[in-house]
Design a protein around this motif. Structure first.
Motif, PDB file in Angstrom:
ATOM      1  N   GLU A   1      -9.216   0.494  -3.306  1.00 54.63           N
ATOM      2  CA  GLU A   1      -8.550   1.525  -2.510  1.00 54.63           C
ATOM      3  C   GLU A   1      -7.614   0.897  -1.482  1.00 54.63           C
ATOM      4  N   LEU A   2      -8.059  -0.177  -0.861  1.00 53.56           N
ATOM      5  CA  LEU A   2      -7.262  -0.878   0.140  1.00 53.56           C
ATOM      6  C   LEU A   2      -6.026  -1.513  -0.494  1.00 53.56           C
ATOM      7  N   LYS A   3      -6.190  -2.102  -1.672  1.00 54.78           N
ATOM      8  CA  LYS A   3      -5.036  -2.697  -2.373  1.00 54.78           C
ATOM      9  C   LYS A   3      -4.001  -1.631  -2.714  1.00 54.78           C
ATOM     10  N   LYS A   4      -4.460  -0.464  -3.120  1.00 58.95           N
ATOM     11  CA  LYS A   4      -3.534   0.626  -3.432  1.00 58.95           C
ATOM     12  C   LYS A   4      -2.795   1.067  -2.174  1.00 58.95           C
ATOM     13  N   GLU A   5      -3.504   1.152  -1.068  1.00 55.30           N
ATOM     14  CA  GLU A   5      -2.865   1.538   0.191  1.00 55.30           C
ATOM     15  C   GLU A   5      -1.843   0.495   0.628  1.00 55.30           C
ATOM     16  N   ILE A   6      -2.118  -0.778   0.389  1.00 54.70           N
ATOM     17  CA  ILE A   6      -1.167  -1.839   0.724  1.00 54.70           C
ATOM     18  C   ILE A   6       0.094  -1.697  -0.122  1.00 54.70           C
ATOM     19  N   VAL A   7      -0.064  -1.436  -1.408  1.00 56.77           N
ATOM     20  CA  VAL A   7       1.095  -1.262  -2.290  1.00 56.77           C
ATOM     21  C   VAL A   7       1.917  -0.056  -1.852  1.00 56.77           C
ATOM     22  N   ASP A   8       1.253   1.043  -1.520  1.00 61.61           N
ATOM     23  CA  ASP A   8       1.961   2.244  -1.054  1.00 61.61           C
ATOM     24  C   ASP A   8       2.708   1.979   0.244  1.00 61.61           C
ATOM     25  N   THR A   9       2.083   1.240   1.161  1.00 56.48           N
ATOM     26  CA  THR A   9       2.712   0.925   2.440  1.00 56.48           C
ATOM     27  C   THR A   9       3.904  -0.003   2.247  1.00 56.48           C
ATOM     28  N   GLU A  10       3.793  -0.953   1.322  1.00 54.27           N
ATOM     29  CA  GLU A  10       4.926  -1.837   1.023  1.00 54.27           C
ATOM     30  C   GLU A  10       6.102  -1.041   0.468  1.00 54.27           C
ATOM     31  N   ALA A  11       5.814  -0.069  -0.389  1.00 58.47           N
ATOM     32  CA  ALA A  11       6.871   0.779  -0.942  1.00 58.47           C
ATOM     33  C   ALA A  11       7.530   1.606   0.167  1.00 58.47           C
ATOM     34  N   LEU A  12       6.730   2.096   1.092  1.00 53.00           N
ATOM     35  CA  LEU A  12       7.268   2.848   2.221  1.00 53.00           C
ATOM     36  C   LEU A  12       8.138   1.955   3.094  1.00 53.00           C
ATOM     37  N   LEU A  13       7.713   0.723   3.280  1.00 54.97           N
ATOM     38  CA  LEU A  13       8.468  -0.228   4.095  1.00 54.97           C
ATOM     39  C   LEU A  13       9.842  -0.506   3.497  1.00 54.97           C
ATOM     40  N   GLU A  14       9.934  -0.522   2.187  1.00 55.00           N
ATOM     41  CA  GLU A  14      11.211  -0.769   1.512  1.00 55.00           C
ATOM     42  C   GLU A  14      12.214   0.359   1.755  1.00 55.00           C
ATOM     43  N   GLN A  15      11.728   1.561   2.032  1.00 57.83           N
ATOM     44  CA  GLN A  15      12.595   2.724   2.179  1.00 57.83           C
ATOM     45  C   GLN A  15      13.033   2.993   3.617  1.00 57.83           C
ATOM     46  N   VAL A  16      12.401   2.322   4.570  1.00 60.95           N
ATOM     47  CA  VAL A  16      12.663   2.591   5.988  1.00 60.95           C
ATOM     48  C   VAL A  16      14.014   2.004   6.391  1.00 60.95           C
ATOM     49  N   GLU A  17      14.741   2.742   7.218  1.00 60.93           N
ATOM     50  CA  GLU A  17      16.062   2.295   7.659  1.00 60.93           C
ATOM     51  C   GLU A  17      16.055   1.723   9.076  1.00 60.93           C
ATOM     52  N   SER A  18      15.287   2.302   9.987  1.00 61.63           N
ATOM     53  CA  SER A  18      15.331   1.841  11.375  1.00 61.63           C
ATOM     54  C   SER A  18      14.311   0.733  11.623  1.00 61.63           C
ATOM     55  N   ALA A  19      14.665  -0.143  12.515  1.00 60.19           N
ATOM     56  CA  ALA A  19      13.810  -1.287  12.829  1.00 60.19           C
ATOM     57  C   ALA A  19      12.522  -0.856  13.513  1.00 60.19           C
ATOM     58  N   SER A  20      12.587   0.173  14.352  1.00 61.65           N
ATOM     59  CA  SER A  20      11.376   0.605  15.057  1.00 61.65           C
ATOM     60  C   SER A  20      10.355   1.198  14.081  1.00 61.65           C
ATOM     61  N   GLU A  21      10.831   1.978  13.114  1.00 64.26           N
ATOM     62  CA  GLU A  21       9.915   2.508  12.104  1.00 64.26           C
ATOM     63  C   GLU A  21       9.339   1.380  11.267  1.00 64.26           C
ATOM     64  N   ALA A  22      10.182   0.430  10.921  1.00 63.43           N
ATOM     65  CA  ALA A  22       9.739  -0.702  10.110  1.00 63.43           C
ATOM     66  C   ALA A  22       8.686  -1.508  10.843  1.00 63.43           C
ATOM     67  N   TYR A  23       8.845  -1.664  12.132  1.00 69.05           N
ATOM     68  CA  TYR A  23       7.879  -2.431  12.903  1.00 69.05           C
ATOM     69  C   TYR A  23       6.518  -1.739  12.898  1.00 69.05           C
ATOM     70  N   GLY A  24       6.507  -0.405  13.047  1.00 69.99           N
ATOM     71  CA  GLY A  24       5.251   0.340  13.011  1.00 69.99           C
ATOM     72  C   GLY A  24       4.563   0.224  11.656  1.00 69.99           C
ATOM     73  N   ILE A  25       5.337   0.336  10.600  1.00 69.43           N
ATOM     74  CA  ILE A  25       4.779   0.214   9.254  1.00 69.43           C
ATOM     75  C   ILE A  25       4.313  -1.209   9.007  1.00 69.43           C
ATOM     76  N   LEU A  26       5.060  -2.165   9.531  1.00 61.97           N
ATOM     77  CA  LEU A  26       4.691  -3.571   9.390  1.00 61.97           C
ATOM     78  C   LEU A  26       3.354  -3.856  10.068  1.00 61.97           C
ATOM     79  N   LYS A  27       3.146  -3.273  11.247  1.00 62.42           N
ATOM     80  CA  LYS A  27       1.860  -3.447  11.932  1.00 62.42           C
ATOM     81  C   LYS A  27       0.721  -2.881  11.082  1.00 62.42           C
ATOM     82  N   LYS A  28       0.951  -1.699  10.506  1.00 63.62           N
ATOM     83  CA  LYS A  28      -0.069  -1.091   9.653  1.00 63.62           C
ATOM     84  C   LYS A  28      -0.330  -1.970   8.429  1.00 63.62           C
TER      85      LYS A  28
END
Length: 133
Positions: free
Chosen positions: A62-89
């Motif tokens: 389950e954790l590996k799937k969440e990591i893959v989903d979060t990585e995909a979300l990170l690829e779509q983010v445009e602003s640095a502040s959003e990316a930083y929050g997702i990166l922390k997660k």
């Protein structure tokens, strides 16, 4: 199985074979496809199958799937502040995965996403958690 019941089952299988009821079955003459639980110990296969049918997923999977989903979300983010929050997660999830594993630290998943984000958003300026532009 019950001893008498086993004899009845075997006899019915033989009768069906004689009648040709097993002829022309899909996949006849071909090797069976390996099952998903081929690597699981024999004594745990039934339990794993029951858990899988009930929709249970082991925490590591389950954790590996969440990591893959979060990585995909990170690829779509445009602003640095959003990316930083997702990166922390993402780094938190990776750290959590590494603590759940029981093994050598050399097999831990590295937390190397910070450099990729910095290169992606600003190749000239430095990016820091304090500067969330």
């Amino acid at each position: 199985m019950i001893p008498g019941f086993e004899k009845i089952v075997e006899e019915r299988i033989r009768m069906a074979q004689r009648k040709g009821e097993f002829d022309d079955l899909p996949g006849a003459g071909k090797p069976l496809a390996p099952s998903d639980d081929a690597l699981a110990p024999q004594e745990l296969r039934l339990a794993y199958k029951m858990l899988k049918n009930a929709g249970y997923v082991p925490p590591v999977v389950e954790l590996k799937k969440e990591i893959v989903d979060t990585e995909a979300l990170l690829e779509q983010v445009e602003s640095a502040s959003e990316a930083y929050g997702i990166l922390k997660k993402l780094n938190f999830l990776v750290m959590k995965l590494n603590t759940l594993r029981k093994g050598s630290a050399e097999f831990d998943v590295p937390q190397q996403y910070y450099d990729k984000i910095v290169q992606r958003f600003d190749k000239k300026a430095t990016f820091s958690p304090d500067n969330k532009s």
